[in-house]
Design a protein around this motif. Structure first.
Motif, PDB file in Angstrom:
ATOM      1  N   GLY A 110       0.785  -1.234   0.000  1.00 41.16           N
ATOM      2  CA  GLY A 110       0.000   0.000   0.000  1.00 41.16           C
ATOM      3  C   GLY A 110       0.814   1.279   0.000  1.00 41.16           C
ATOM      4  N   ALA A 111       2.067   1.246   0.476  1.00 44.67           N
ATOM      5  CA  ALA A 111       2.886   2.460   0.554  1.00 44.67           C
ATOM      6  C   ALA A 111       3.626   2.766  -0.744  1.00 44.67           C
ATOM      7  N   PHE A 112       3.526   1.890  -1.734  1.00 47.64           N
ATOM      8  CA  PHE A 112       4.173   2.113  -3.033  1.00 47.64           C
ATOM      9  C   PHE A 112       3.228   2.976  -3.853  1.00 47.64           C
ATOM     10  N   MET A 113       3.501   4.274  -3.952  1.00 47.10           N
ATOM     11  CA  MET A 113       2.531   5.239  -4.477  1.00 47.10           C
ATOM     12  C   MET A 113       2.910   5.781  -5.852  1.00 47.10           C
ATOM     13  N   GLY A 114       1.874   6.152  -6.620  1.00 46.21           N
ATOM     14  CA  GLY A 114       2.067   6.899  -7.855  1.00 46.21           C
ATOM     15  C   GLY A 114       2.633   6.130  -9.021  1.00 46.21           C
ATOM     16  N   MET A 115       2.561   4.780  -9.006  1.00 47.27           N
ATOM     17  CA  MET A 115       3.154   3.981 -10.072  1.00 47.27           C
ATOM     18  C   MET A 115       2.059   3.318 -10.895  1.00 47.27           C
ATOM     19  N   GLY A 186       0.559  18.574   1.610  1.00 49.40           N
ATOM     20  CA  GLY A 186       1.338  18.504   0.380  1.00 49.40           C
ATOM     21  C   GLY A 186       2.325  17.355   0.332  1.00 49.40           C
ATOM     22  N   ILE A 187       2.357  16.513   1.374  1.00 50.98           N
ATOM     23  CA  ILE A 187       3.300  15.394   1.432  1.00 50.98           C
ATOM     24  C   ILE A 187       2.582  14.158   1.963  1.00 50.98           C
ATOM     25  N   LYS A 188       2.833  13.007   1.328  1.00 51.07           N
ATOM     26  CA  LYS A 188       2.384  11.723   1.842  1.00 51.07           C
ATOM     27  C   LYS A 188       3.605  10.857   2.114  1.00 51.07           C
ATOM     28  N   LEU A 189       3.648  10.283   3.302  1.00 49.11           N
ATOM     29  CA  LEU A 189       4.725   9.376   3.675  1.00 49.11           C
ATOM     30  C   LEU A 189       4.100   8.052   4.085  1.00 49.11           C
ATOM     31  N   GLY A 190       4.640   6.936   3.593  1.00 56.88           N
ATOM     32  CA  GLY A 190       4.019   5.658   3.893  1.00 56.88           C
ATOM     33  C   GLY A 190       4.997   4.537   4.135  1.00 56.88           C
ATOM     34  N   ILE A 191       4.551   3.569   4.925  1.00 53.12           N
ATOM     35  CA  ILE A 191       5.287   2.329   5.126  1.00 53.12           C
ATOM     36  C   ILE A 191       4.262   1.207   5.187  1.00 53.12           C
ATOM     37  N   SER A 192       4.574   0.075   4.555  1.00 49.50           N
ATOM     38  CA  SER A 192       3.658  -1.054   4.544  1.00 49.50           C
ATOM     39  C   SER A 192       4.463  -2.334   4.456  1.00 49.50           C
ATOM     40  N   GLY A 193       3.835  -3.435   4.827  1.00 52.97           N
ATOM     41  CA  GLY A 193       4.525  -4.713   4.754  1.00 52.97           C
ATOM     42  C   GLY A 193       3.691  -5.814   5.358  1.00 52.97           C
ATOM     43  N   ASN A 203       7.599  -2.135   2.187  1.00 52.54           N
ATOM     44  CA  ASN A 203       7.607  -1.068   1.191  1.00 52.54           C
ATOM     45  C   ASN A 203       7.569   0.286   1.882  1.00 52.54           C
ATOM     46  N   VAL A 204       8.322   1.233   1.353  1.00 55.91           N
ATOM     47  CA  VAL A 204       8.264   2.611   1.835  1.00 55.91           C
ATOM     48  C   VAL A 204       8.079   3.528   0.636  1.00 55.91           C
ATOM     49  N   GLY A 205       7.338   4.606   0.839  1.00 54.19           N
ATOM     50  CA  GLY A 205       7.093   5.524  -0.261  1.00 54.19           C
ATOM     51  C   GLY A 205       6.865   6.933   0.225  1.00 54.19           C
ATOM     52  N   ALA A 206       7.093   7.884  -0.669  1.00 47.78           N
ATOM     53  CA  ALA A 206       6.854   9.302  -0.377  1.00 47.78           C
ATOM     54  C   ALA A 206       6.309   9.965  -1.630  1.00 47.78           C
ATOM     55  N   GLN A 207       5.383  10.890  -1.428  1.00 51.06           N
ATOM     56  CA  GLN A 207       4.782  11.609  -2.547  1.00 51.06           C
ATOM     57  C   GLN A 207       4.688  13.088  -2.185  1.00 51.06           C
ATOM     58  N   SER A 216       6.668  11.067  -6.905  1.00 49.94           N
ATOM     59  CA  SER A 216       6.585   9.881  -6.054  1.00 49.94           C
ATOM     60  C   SER A 216       7.915   9.136  -6.076  1.00 49.94           C
ATOM     61  N   VAL A 217       8.370   8.706  -4.903  1.00 46.35           N
ATOM     62  CA  VAL A 217       9.609   7.929  -4.768  1.00 46.35           C
ATOM     63  C   VAL A 217       9.302   6.715  -3.897  1.00 46.35           C
ATOM     64  N   ASN A 218       9.687   5.500  -4.366  1.00 53.06           N
ATOM     65  CA  ASN A 218       9.318   4.278  -3.660  1.00 53.06           C
ATOM     66  C   ASN A 218      10.455   3.266  -3.636  1.00 53.06           C
ATOM     67  N   TYR A 219      10.409   2.412  -2.605  1.00 52.52           N
ATOM     68  CA  TYR A 219      11.381   1.328  -2.496  1.00 52.52           C
ATOM     69  C   TYR A 219      10.694   0.148  -1.802  1.00 52.52           C
TER      70      TYR A 219
END
Length: 303
Positions: A110-115, A186-193, A203-207, A216-219
């Motif tokens: 869920g934290a992998f955003m904008g792809m 203006g910022i979303k920060l996420g972590i999921s697993g 997964n970690v992501g930022a938008q 959007s940046v994800n890993y």
């Protein structure tokens, strides 16, 4: 005694009617999309057997939300003569913050955003397909994109129980997943697993909103399979730019950090969409991993 019994029956009926009315009184909300697209493959995708003439793909997706029941129905054609399928992408019931039924996709990613869905969309939970050497069959579907129970603990925070499908003599595997996305100004920060059997994922992501652009940046990293597992790791980056009120341009880059030596390990995707009245026209170019080398031209409408 008979009068008391009848009174009890009427009382129970009245309560049941009240519960039924309060539960299902909300008018169902219908929405969806419909469209047709033309796909032309090229490069490494020539093994798909379709180069010049393209493939026409059509889809009608209907969503129904009663407030208690949510259903997402897809009617799709694959371009072949009368090659049409109908299926439920999602079908679940809701009771307050809890929902249970069939979901499309794992909470773990869920934290992998904008792809875009054709490119990498995060590491989900997958135990792979396990071979039954005794009966010489493959008997367990590996992903958790079907049955589940989800609980929205707080805004942005969801925990879930998820299960694989079962087949033959093998039972389903049940795992847990969690997703937390903090929606700031203006910022979303996420972590999921999550974890299921021997498989796991993080997964970690930022938008970020930067004027007309959304970045959007994800890993993601984890393991798939059962017994002998395989390491999986990927990163993604995308920029969605609103050039005008009608025109949106998106550039996406994906990197498979655990690709086999000599294999394609990255992909670049470009998407342009233009809204004109009730219709949205779009062009998509996919060039990279997983043999997804194609051009797509399409039009869709939302209702």
């Amino acid at each position: 005694m008979k009068a008391i019994k009848l009174a009890s029956v009427f009382a129970v009926s009245a309560v049941a009617a009240a519960v039924s009315t309060s539960t299902f009184a909300a008018e169902p909300v219908f929405s969806g999309t419909a469209g047709i697209e033309y796909t032309s493959y090229y490069g490494d995708s020539k093994t798909k057997g379709d180069l010049a003439d393209g493939t026409d793909i059509g889809e009608l997706e209907l969503s129904v939300d009663t407030g208690v029941v949510y259903a997402e129905i897809e009617v799709a054609t694959n371009g072949k003569d009368e090659g049409t399928t109908i299926g439920f992408e999602k079908l679940y019931v809701k009771q307050g913050a809890v929902s249970f039924g069939r979901f499309d996709g794992s909470v773990a990613a869920g934290a992998f955003m904008g792809m875009d869905e054709i490119g990498s969309t995060g590491i989900d939970l997958n135990v792979g397909k396990v071979n039954d050497t005794t009966n010489a069959t493959t008997y367990r579907q590996g992903d958790t994109d079907n049955t589940g129970v989800r609980y929205k603990v707080a805004p942005g925070l969801t925990v879930a129980l998820e299960a694989t499908s079962n087949a033959s003599s093998e039972d389903s595997e049940i795992g847990v997943a969690l997703s937390y996305i903090a929606d700031l100004d203006g910022i979303k920060l996420g972590i999921s697993g999550g974890a299921i059997d021997d498989a796991n994922a993080v997964n970690v992501g930022a938008q970020f909103d930067a004027g007309p652009a959304t970045i959007s940046v994800n890993y993601g990293t984890g393991e798939t399979g059962t017994g002998t597992t395989t390491d999986v790791e990927e990163a993604g980056f995308s920029v969605e730019f609103a050039a005008t009120e009608a025109l949106t341009l998106t550039l996406q880059y994906n990197k498979n950090l655990e690709a086999a030596s000599g294999a394609d390990d990255d992909g670049t995707y470009f998407i342009a969409s233009y809204a004109a009245g009730d219709l949205t026209y779009y062009f998509e170019n996919y060039n990279g991993v997983f043999d997804d080398e194609m051009n797509i031209v399409g039009v869709k409408a939302s209702f």
